[in-house]
Every structure is written in structure tokens, then in C-alpha cells.
Design a protein around this motif. Structure first.
Motif, short mmCIF file in Angstrom:
data_model
loop_
_atom_site.label_atom_id
_atom_site.label_comp_id
_atom_site.label_asym_id
_atom_site.label_seq_id
_atom_site.Cartn_x
_atom_site.Cartn_y
_atom_site.Cartn_z
N LEU A 81 0.84 -1.20 0.00
CA LEU A 81 0.00 0.00 0.00
C LEU A 81 0.87 1.25 0.00
O LEU A 81 0.59 2.21 -0.72
CB LEU A 81 -0.92 0.00 1.22
CG LEU A 81 -1.80 1.24 1.43
CD1 LEU A 81 -2.84 1.34 0.32
CD2 LEU A 81 -2.47 1.20 2.80
N ALA A 82 1.94 1.23 0.80
CA ALA A 82 2.83 2.38 0.89
C ALA A 82 3.76 2.49 -0.31
O ALA A 82 4.16 3.59 -0.70
CB ALA A 82 3.66 2.29 2.17
N SER A 83 4.09 1.35 -0.92
CA SER A 83 5.00 1.34 -2.07
C SER A 83 4.55 0.26 -3.05
O SER A 83 5.14 -0.82 -3.11
CB SER A 83 6.44 1.08 -1.60
OG SER A 83 7.33 1.05 -2.70
N PRO A 84 3.52 0.56 -3.86
CA PRO A 84 2.98 -0.45 -4.78
C PRO A 84 3.94 -0.73 -5.94
O PRO A 84 4.87 0.06 -6.18
CB PRO A 84 1.68 0.18 -5.28
CG PRO A 84 1.89 1.64 -5.11
CD PRO A 84 2.76 1.82 -3.91
N PRO A 85 3.75 -1.84 -6.65
CA PRO A 85 4.59 -2.12 -7.82
C PRO A 85 4.55 -0.95 -8.80
O PRO A 85 3.47 -0.41 -9.06
CB PRO A 85 3.95 -3.38 -8.42
CG PRO A 85 3.21 -4.00 -7.28
CD PRO A 85 2.74 -2.88 -6.42
N PRO A 86 5.69 -0.52 -9.32
CA PRO A 86 5.73 0.62 -10.25
C PRO A 86 4.78 0.42 -11.43
O PRO A 86 4.69 -0.67 -12.00
CB PRO A 86 7.18 0.64 -10.71
CG PRO A 86 7.94 0.03 -9.57
CD PRO A 86 7.04 -1.03 -9.03
N GLY A 87 4.05 1.47 -11.74
CA GLY A 87 3.15 1.42 -12.88
C GLY A 87 1.80 0.82 -12.61
O GLY A 87 1.00 0.65 -13.54
N THR A 88 1.49 0.51 -11.35
CA THR A 88 0.21 -0.13 -11.05
C THR A 88 -0.79 0.80 -10.37
O THR A 88 -1.97 0.79 -10.69
CB THR A 88 0.42 -1.37 -10.15
OG1 THR A 88 1.07 -0.96 -8.93
CG2 THR A 88 1.28 -2.40 -10.86
N ALA A 89 -0.35 1.57 -9.41
CA ALA A 89 -1.27 2.43 -8.66
C ALA A 89 -0.47 3.49 -7.90
O ALA A 89 0.75 3.36 -7.72
CB ALA A 89 -2.11 1.60 -7.69
N GLY A 92 12.45 -2.82 -11.84
CA GLY A 92 13.33 -3.94 -11.52
C GLY A 92 13.71 -4.02 -10.06
O GLY A 92 13.78 -5.11 -9.49
N ASP A 93 13.93 -2.86 -9.41
CA ASP A 93 14.32 -2.87 -7.99
C ASP A 93 13.18 -3.41 -7.12
O ASP A 93 13.42 -4.18 -6.18
CB ASP A 93 14.70 -1.46 -7.55
CG ASP A 93 16.00 -0.99 -8.17
OD1 ASP A 93 16.78 -1.84 -8.63
OD2 ASP A 93 16.22 0.24 -8.20
N TRP A 94 11.95 -3.01 -7.45
CA TRP A 94 10.82 -3.50 -6.66
C TRP A 94 10.68 -5.01 -6.83
O TRP A 94 10.49 -5.74 -5.85
CB TRP A 94 9.53 -2.82 -7.13
CG TRP A 94 8.35 -3.09 -6.23
CD1 TRP A 94 7.92 -2.34 -5.19
CD2 TRP A 94 7.48 -4.23 -6.29
NE1 TRP A 94 6.82 -2.93 -4.59
CE2 TRP A 94 6.53 -4.09 -5.24
CE3 TRP A 94 7.39 -5.34 -7.13
CZ2 TRP A 94 5.51 -5.02 -5.02
CZ3 TRP A 94 6.39 -6.27 -6.89
CH2 TRP A 94 5.47 -6.12 -5.85
N LEU A 95 10.80 -5.50 -8.05
CA LEU A 95 10.67 -6.93 -8.30
C LEU A 95 11.78 -7.72 -7.60
O LEU A 95 11.54 -8.80 -7.07
CB LEU A 95 10.69 -7.21 -9.80
CG LEU A 95 9.40 -6.89 -10.55
CD1 LEU A 95 9.65 -6.94 -12.05
CD2 LEU A 95 8.31 -7.87 -10.18
#
Length: 539
Positions: free
Chosen positions: A124-132, A317-320
Motif C-alpha cells: 500500500l505504501a509502495s505499490p509495484p511501479p506502474g500499477t497504482a 526492476g528494484d521493486w521486483l
């Protein structure tokens, strides 16, 4: 009276595999010494090694994990689905309820306690980039979808294909319960030589360090619970002490065997976990939980193909690397342990029953778990709570922060501490038994001194990793240990497919209602009872 064919070895030494045991123990002891005397160096090496693995081979973890899912589905619904894991007259050794409870406790019990509320809050605080956008309703929906993604079908498909290969070659083909035995169609008699020993040693290390992650998570969460209830300060020293105490308990449980300690603890875990979920569901935001679960489950199923093959090549890539790829590596590090344990308790089931049971039942529990605990945490956070702030200080705080927003915090917190402790013991004692099996030529009743040895080493490794850098060090070393075993997993799948294709066509014994009732009756034709163990399987 025992015949010569069924007589047990007269000494435990006769069943040991010196090459696997001594090499594995020596290397494990050297690792412990490295962590004790060169703590900073261990942390630095682990961080650099992890970065290189993720950067260069993250795509392989993603591709392989999706491949395991596809293979499991194909095998379950192909002609191979009716093949029984054992003789055609064998029937399941355990009831379905106990079977599901044991594999769930071994597979991810502590992890769900640790991340059930924390992971959705972090997404919620850091969603996958490009999603929300962070903190929005869309981010909350995506948070649940990705929690389902990380904890449902994919990890259990990994366990399913590994456990299926071991159960098929061990029970149907009369081999041992060793990882290397699954490679006989590819390697032939070379599985009895250095190559096969190397495969089993890799399995030992993946199991040892994968289990250390569970112990690290469990000790940190118990430590935080003690802090919340009685003000006992969070410290690495206390976490290490918790590991020491619980290590003694799980070794005692492991020595009591699968039918007693592990089965009883696993059934107890599921009952207490059910009580916790029911309480949160009833006194929490019930309608929100039902609505969010329905919508997030639909979104997860609709987005599953896209999520399954996302590598971050075009951003994120960093989030994944910190989430999806880490999880896939973590689950792979658990596959030799969980796969071997699931195989151990699955004799007599058909391939279709096995795959559906291993994937569907635990995945459904995981979805409900995150819907209730994660949904409650998200609801409280979006209505003015400060749960994310607590999680930012430590992921182990998420569940306790959520329970603080509900009645009876003291009672539920004590229940959580007890549950984590039981999951700790039931998962770790299963790991000790599996490590003993790998060290005793696949014996399904490994010698007690070996089980005690591996139990102590597992606790030592977890303690050393916490001292070397806390939770991050535990995660890093687990992924590093899992990397070489990824190739072992791919080889196991190829070997299994090759052996299954050689199975003669024809009608199998009907599956009847085994999955529903776990029939333990002996076959009427005078064959060996399902619970008995073949001499060639026990080494």
C-alpha cells in the motif's frame, strides 16, 4: 518374526551416508565459524553475491517458477493424473485434514504469521511501479493481489513438482527418498556416485538455509510480541535466545516422529490459526474483508499471466528484486525440505490428487489468510491508522499493530506468540527429519543422533545470520543457497517427465474417494498396508 528382507540395520551407522553427512556438516560448521568470527565479512559477501544473482539471473527465477505452475497443471489433467504414488493397491496413509495441515505448517506457517498483515501494508505504501498511486484504494487492491500472487499458486506449484518427483520415484519406482534418486532417468547409475552426492549436498544446504529463514522470522516476531505485552526490549540477543529454546523443543518433537509430534502440532496449529482468523473476521471489518477478497481475487486471477512473467526489463526492476524474485528464490530454497516432507506423507495418493491437494488447498488458505489479516490491516490504515509507520520500523510489527485496533489485544497477542512458536517447532522439526533423511540414504526413519545434529545446526545457522545482519542477512543467504538448487529443480522436472512418458498406458485403479476421506484400510488382496514402508525405500 522379521525376515531378512525386512530386518532393520543393526546400527545407525550402517544407514548413514558418510559423504553427504560429513561434507555437509563440515561446510555448515565452517559457515557458522565464519559468521561467529568474521561477522562483517559474511554480511558483505552475502550482499554482493545476492546482487549479482538477482541482476543476472532474476529472469530465470521468474521463467522457471511459471514453468513449474504449467507443468503441475498439465500433469494433473493429463493421462498421468491417475498414476498412484505407490502400488496401485496403496491408499493414503494420513487423512486429508491431517495431510493438508502438516504440509501447510511445514510450507509457510511462520511466513504467513510474519507477513499476513505486513506485506499488504508495505505494498500500500509502495505499490509495484506502474500499477497504482501509493496510499489509494487502487494501491490497496493491488496490495492484496500481489500478496495472493506471492503466497498462493506459484510457491505451492514449486513444492508440488518437487514432492511429486520424490514421491513417484520413491514409492512407485522403489527408490530412496533422496533428491538424487529423481535423476536416475537422466543420469543412470551415476546418481550413486559423486554427481548424485553433490545433488544431495546442494539439497541439504538449500534446506538448512531455507529453514533458517523461518527460524529468524519466528524469533523476531516472538521477540516483538514480548515487547508489546510486557515491555521486554527487542534485541538480537533475545531473538537468539528464543531460537535456542525453541530449537530444543523442535528437536524433541522431531524425535517423536511424523505420526506423533509433527502431526499433532500441525493439527493444533491449524485449529488455533482458524480461531485467530475467525476472531479477526467477526470483530474486524467483516463486510470490507468480503468485498476486498472478492475483488482482489478476481484481479489476481485476471492479472496472473502478466504478473507471472514480469521481469522489470522495462521498469520496476528494484521493486521486483526486493519482492517477487526474492520470494521465488526463497520458495525454491524450501523445495527440497517441503518437497521431501510432502512426499513423505503422500504415499498412496494419485498424481491428480497430489497436485490438486498440494496446490489448491494451501493456496485457498493463503488467500483467506491475507484477505482477513491483510484486509483488516488495510482497512485500518486507510481510515486513519498508523500501521504502516509501525511496519516501517520492523516487518514483524504488522500483525501486532493490526490486533491493537481490535478488542482483546492481550489475549490475541498471546495467541499469536503461541502460534508462531508452534509453527516454529512444527516446521523446524519437519526440516530436521528431512535433513536426517538426506543424510541417511533416504531412510524415512533417520537415526536420532543425526536428527539432533541437524536440529542444532539449523538453530545455529539462524542465530549466526541474525547476528550477521538481522533479517536481511537471513534472506540474502537463503537466496544464495537457493540459486544452485534452481538448476536441480529444472533437472528434476525433466527427469520426471521422461519417466512418466515411459509409464504403460491403460486403466489405473479408480481413485474412488481417497482425497475426501484418506482411506487407511489395507487392500483386500492381502497386499502390504498403506502405512507400511518398503525395505528398499527405507534404505
Amino acid at each position: 518374526m522379521s525376515t531378512p528382507a525386512t530386518k532393520k540395520p543393526s546400527s545407525t551407522t550402517a544407514r548413514l551416508d558418510p559423504a553427504v553427512l560429513y561434507i555437509s556438516v563440515t561446510l555448515s560448521a565452517l559457515f557458522v565459524a565464519w559468521g561467529v568470527f568474521f561477522t562483517d565479512n559474511l554480511a558483505a559477501v552475502a550482499e554482493v553475491s545476492l546482487g549479482r544473482i538477482i541482476e543476472n539471473f532474476g529472469w530465470l527465477f521468474v521463467l522457471a517458477s511459471s514453468g513449474f505452475v504449467l507443468l503441475a497443471v498439465v500433469l494433473a489433467f493429463s493421462r498421468f493424473g491417475r498414476i498412484r504414488l505407490g502400488k496401485d493397491t496403496d491408499r493414503p496413509e494420513f487423512s486429508t485434514a491431517s495431510w493438508v495441515a502438516m504440509m501447510f505448517s511445514a510450507g509457510m506457517g511462520i511466513g504467513l504469521m510474519f507477513y499476513g498483515a505486513s506485506e499488504p501494508l508495505m505494498h500500500l505504501a509502495s505499490p509495484p511501479p506502474g500499477t497504482a498511486k501509493a496510499g489509494t484504494d487502487d494501491a490497496a487492491r493491488v496490495a492484496l493481489e500481489y500478496s495472493y500472487f506471492h503466497w498462493a499458486v506459484h510457491p505451492w506449484a514449486m513444492y508440488a513438482v518437487a514432492g511429486l518427483a520424490l514421491a513417484y520415484f520413491g514409492f512407485r519406482k522403489g527408490g530412496s527418498s533422496l533428491i538424487s534418486s529423481a535423476f536416475r532417468p537422466l543420469l543412470g547409475d551415476r546418481v550413486n556416485g559423486p554427481l548424485g552426492k553433490s545433488i544431495d549436498i546442494l539439497a541439504v544446504f538449500a534446506t538448512l538455509f531455507g529453514s533458517a529463514v523461518s527460524l529468524g522470522l519466528g524469533s523476531l516476531q516472538i521477540n516483538h510480541g514480548l515487547n508489546e505485552l510486557w515491555g521486554i526490549a527487542n534485541s538480537t540477543g533475545l531473538a537468539v535466545s528464543i531460537i535456542a529454546v525453541l530449537t530444543v523443543l523442535f528437536v524433541v518433537s522431531a524425535l517423536s516422529g511424523v505420526h506423533r509430534g509433527i502431526q499433532w502440532l500441525s493439527n493444533g496449529n491449524m485449529i488455533l490459526a482458524g480461531v485467530l482468523l475467525l476472531f479477526v473476521f467477526v470483530v474486524g471489518p467483516t463486510v470490507f474483508i468480503l468485498n476486498s477478497q472478492t475483488q482482489a481475487l478476481g484481479g489476481y486471477l485476471a492479472s496472473l499471466p502478466e504478473m507471472s512473467f514480469r521481469t522489470g526489463a522495462f521498469g520496476g526492476g528494484d521493486w521486483l528484486s526486493g519482492w517477487t524474485i526474492f520470494y521465488w528464490a526463497w520458495w525454491i530454497s524450501w523445495t527440497p525440505f517441503v518437497g521431501t516432507f510432502i512426499a513423505r506423507i503422500s504415499r498412496g495418493r494419485t498424481i491428480r490428487q497430489f497436485i490438486i491437494g498440494v496446490i489448491v488447498a494451501p493456496s485457498a488458505v493463503s488467500v483467506v489468510w491475507f484477505a482477513v489479516l491483510g484486509g483488516t490491516a488495510l482497512n485500518r490504515e486507510m481510515h486513519g491508522g498508523r500501521l504502516s509507520a509501525a511496519v516501517a520500523e520492523g516487518e514483524e510489527a504488522g500483525l501486532f499493530a493490526t490486533l491493537q485496533t481490535l478488542p482483546w489485544f492481550t489475549i490475541t497477542s498471546v495467541l499469536v506468540i503461541v502460534l508462531v512458536g508452534l509453527f516454529f517447532v512444527s516446521g523446524a522439526d519437519a526440516a530436521s527429519v528431512v535433513l536426517g533423511m538426506l543424510s541417511c540414504r533416504g531412510s524415512m526413519s533417520p537415526s536420532r543422533p543425526v536428527v539432533i545434529l541437524w536440529g542444532a545446526l539449523t538453530g545455529l545457522v539462524a542465530a549466526v545470520l541474525l547476528l550477521a545482519g538481522g533479517l536481511e542477512a537471513v534472506k540474502q543467504v537463503a537466496i544464495i543457497a537457493a540459486f544452485p538448487f534452481l538448476f536441480v529443480m529444472i533437472g528434476m522436472c525433466a527427469s520426471l517427465v521422461k519417466a512418466l512418458r515411459a509409464e504403460p498406458r491403460g486403466e489405473r485403479v479408480p481413485e474412488a474417494v481417497d482425497l475426501a476421506v484418506g482411506d487407511e484400510r489395507a487392500p483386500d488382496d492381502g497386499a502390504r498396508p498403506a502405512g507400511a514402508v518398503d525395505p528398499q525405500v527405507t534404505g
